[in-house]
Scaffold this active site. Structure first.
Site, PDB file in Angstrom:
ATOM      1  N   GLU A  50       0.793  -1.231   0.000  1.00 28.18           N
ATOM      2  CA  GLU A  50       0.000   0.000   0.000  1.00 28.18           C
ATOM      3  C   GLU A  50       0.830   1.288   0.000  1.00 28.18           C
ATOM      4  O   GLU A  50       0.486   2.255   0.676  1.00 28.18           O
ATOM      5  CB  GLU A  50      -0.956   0.000   1.214  1.00 28.18           C
ATOM      6  CG  GLU A  50      -1.944  -1.145   1.159  1.00 28.18           C
ATOM      7  CD  GLU A  50      -2.796  -1.284   2.419  1.00 28.18           C
ATOM      8  OE1 GLU A  50      -3.960  -1.665   2.286  1.00 28.18           O
ATOM      9  OE2 GLU A  50      -2.291  -1.030   3.534  1.00 28.18           O
TER      10      GLU A  50
HETATM   11  C1  TNX Z   1      -4.643  -4.160   4.869  1.00 24.55           C
HETATM   12  S1  TNX Z   1      -2.718  -6.516   4.787  1.00 24.55           S
HETATM   13  C2  TNX Z   1      -3.386  -3.921   5.366  1.00 24.55           C
HETATM   14  C3  TNX Z   1      -3.228  -3.496   6.759  1.00 24.55           C
HETATM   15  C4  TNX Z   1      -4.549  -3.187   7.401  1.00 24.55           C
HETATM   16  C5  TNX Z   1      -5.551  -4.247   7.037  1.00 24.55           C
HETATM   17  C6  TNX Z   1      -6.879  -4.064   7.703  1.00 24.55           C
HETATM   18  C7  TNX Z   1      -1.810  -5.401   4.474  1.00 24.55           C
HETATM   19  C8  TNX Z   1      -0.547  -5.815   3.920  1.00 24.55           C
HETATM   20  N1  TNX Z   1      -2.215  -4.167   4.675  1.00 24.55           N
HETATM   21  O1  TNX Z   1      -2.385  -2.383   6.806  1.00 24.55           O
HETATM   22  O2  TNX Z   1      -4.352  -3.146   8.773  1.00 24.55           O
HETATM   23  O3  TNX Z   1      -5.724  -4.259   5.656  1.00 24.55           O
HETATM   24  O4  TNX Z   1      -7.700  -5.160   7.455  1.00 24.55           O
END
Ligand code: TNX
Length: 587
Positions: A380
């Site tokens: 992300e």
């Molecule tokens: C996605 S899983 C994320 C996390 C969040 C989560 C909440 C991932 C690699 N990134 O940063 O906490 O969703 O469900």
């Protein structure tokens, strides 16, 4: 059949054959006969041999060979297995009230629990099980745990064999991890009251027979996100116990994120001191000192759990930028962040100082971490252009590799260059992912954390009081009913290192909340990681799992009374609050 006195006072005379030259009195004979009759009439052990979670590879019950643990029982162990034996004694003493001394010594005596390390090839070690005929997929229903696996190979790094006869229990393994897993199985074969923290009057029967058990995948883990909400060391240790109970062997600590930096770094002290002082919702946060982190690592190691530290880069870094604005693009200090959005922050990929920061941090964290893995995140980073992201990740991977650790990262790393041994953690929701499949062809191995199956921050149902639903609602069956070996299109089972269940904590603020989200789904994921596919069976799993409700209640573990599971009545339902837990957020 040996006598099984229940207290020292009732133990009566010494065995007759040890008292040559003395005629037993009539009363002694009568007492001995009564005890023997009692044994013969005793109900069978309340737990069946195959009723273990995760399901063992093979189980061959022998209903004539139940063993009853008595106050005189002792644990004998070969020197190298001493610590597993001590832990077994620590688990059994509170509820039984028995002294259970642990000693090196003769490994054949009756009335004992024996833990022994043996390099013997499995084929030799298994003759009683083999004698019953080879198990195959077709007779899976016959063996309590089913089992397609033959007996080729040995017990391996983590396998064990457990034999229960009327005179004692023997656990055999090639490693101390195997002995530990075998001891966890024995714990589950005792009545549920064994999890009580205070003495209980109970017939401590263990079902007779033999178990052979080895894991399907070498990597089985859970993530605790200590960044969104900080959890004190004691909470983390308790989570380690939960993992170990179900033979999970990795604890991935998500140590850094926008809302908090949780690990002290000597060369960049403000990361923890300033970046650690926030969390979701505006609470005080916190961080682990080096001593705290070492304590977690050592506690986990004793339970054969490897800690995997994650330093999430280049995104998810707002807390680091608050501490060191020089790392921020444009050198503009951002405000502290206590919300739950993702994807807005990143360290400045154009500044050399950033790479000094990465090298220092991964160097210190690697030095504190005995395990082979270092997770560098990579998810992300929405604001970083693709080519910049690739260049940053490739440099960061090289810096991690230089510490001697194996690079682990989220599957967003897939299009970037491969480094030796690299492991990608896949958290998608659609198994058709050509980019990840291509990275596997270039040599990556995979940890599977499908969001719509094992994200334990997802709600169980629409009315679950905490959690999210962006990846769907996940009750126990949904967490259980998938196959890590075939989940991703174009990825062979051999590329799958294992499974990991993340618990993100944007909405989870207490240890009770953590347990509520872990139980009962964590054991489902543990079974996917450990048990051979031939044992996979929802109808059987839900029954085996149901028997753990009373164990959790006895142990003070909070759980969700999922309607997927036929909990025994009277319902073991109402989640209990563990003693000393923060029942309301302290922040
Ligand atoms: C996605 S899983 C994320 C996390 C969040 C989560 C909440 C991932 C690699 N990134 O940063 O906490 O969703 O469900």
């Amino acid at each position: 059949m040996p006598t099984t006195p229940t207290t020292p006072a009732e133990s009566g005379p010494e065995p007759l054959d040890r008292l040559p030259g003395r005629q037993p009195a009539a009363a002694e004979l009568a007492r001995a006969a009564a005890r023997t009759t009692g044994d013969l009439l005793a109900p069978p052990a309340p737990v069946r041999l195959g009723d273990v979670v995760p399901a063992p590879e093979r189980a061959l019950p022998d209903p004539t060979a139940d063993f009853t643990l008595s106050a005189e029982a002792a644990i004998r162990v070969s020197a190298a297995g001493r610590d597993a034996a001590e832990q077994l004694a620590e688990w059994l003493r509170p509820a039984t009230g028995f002294p259970l001394p642990v000693a090196d010594g003769p490994l054949t005596a009756d009335g004992l629990l024996v833990l022994t390390l043996s390099e013997a090839p499995l084929a030799d070690a298994l003759s009683p099980v083999d004698a019953a005929g080879p198990a195959d997929a077709a007779d899976a229903a016959g063996a309590a745990a089913g089992g397609a696996a033959g007996v080729a190979g040995g017990l391996g790094d983590e396998g064990y064999r457990l034999d229960v006869t009327a005179s004692g229990v023997r656990i055999t393994a090639a490693t101390t991890a195997g002995l530990f897993h075998g001891a966890q199985t024995l714990r589950q074969l005792l009545p549920a009251a064994v999890d009580s923290t205070a003495p209980v009057t109970e017939r401590w029967a263990v079902p007779g027979g033999s178990i052979l058990d080895r894991p399907r995948f070498p990597y089985r883990g859970a993530i605790l996100d200590v960044a969104r909400h900080f959890f004190p060391v004691e909470d983390v240790l308790r989570v380690v116990d939960h993992l170990a109970r179900y033979k999970l062997n990795h604890l991935h600590l998500h140590l850094t994120d926008d809302q908090g930096w949780r690990i002290a770094v000597d060369s960049w002290p403000r990361l923890a001191e300033v970046g650690g002082a926030t969390e979701v919702g505006g609470g005080p946060g916190g961080y682990y000192t080096r001593a705290d982190y070492r304590r977690i690592v050592a506690y986990a190691a004793r339970r054969h759990v490897t800690v995997v530290p994650e330093i999430d880069l280049p995104g998810h870094t707002n807390a680091a930028l608050v501490a060191y604005p020089e790392l921020a693009p444009g050198k503009v200090p951002p405000p502290p962040y206590t919300g739950t959005e993702v994807g807005f922050s990143y360290v400045d990929p154009a500044d050399e100082r950033t790479y000094a920061f990465v090298a220092d941090v991964v160097g210190e964290v690697a030095a504190l971490t005995p395990g082979p893995w270092l997770h560098l995140g990579g998810d992300e980073a929405f604001k970083v252009p693709a080519d910049t992201y690739r260049a940053f990740v490739e440099r960061a991977q090289t810096l991690v590799a230089a510490t001697g650790k194996t690079v682990v990262g989220w599957h967003q790393l897939a299009p970037t260059g491969h480094v030796d041994g690299r492991v990608l953690q896949w958290w998608g929701t659609n198994g058709d992912d050509p980019e990840t499949a291509e990275a596997v062809r270039r040599g990556a191995r995979l940890i599977l954390s499908p969001g719509n199956r094992v994200y334990l921050d997802m709600k169980y149902a629409a009315d679950t009081p905490i959690g999210h639903d962006w990846a769907g609602l996940i009750d126990v069956r949904r967490a259980y009913d998938w196959d890590p070996g075939t989940h991703l299109t174009g990825v062979p089972a051999e590329a799958v290192l294992g499974v990991e269940a993340p618990l993100w904590t944007e909405s989870v603020t207490t240890l009770a909340g953590v347990e509520f989200m872990l139980f009962p789904r964590l054991p489902a994921v543990a079974e996917l990681g450990w048990s051979p596919r031939s044992t996979h069976d929802w109808a059987g799993f839900r029954e085996r799992l149901a028997a753990h409700g009373p164990r959790w209640t006895a142990a003070g573990i909070t759980f969700h009374p999922s309607p997927d599971v036929p909990w025994p009545t009277p319902a073991t339902t109402i989640p209990t609050q563990p003693k000393g837990d923060r029942t309301t957020p302290t922040h």
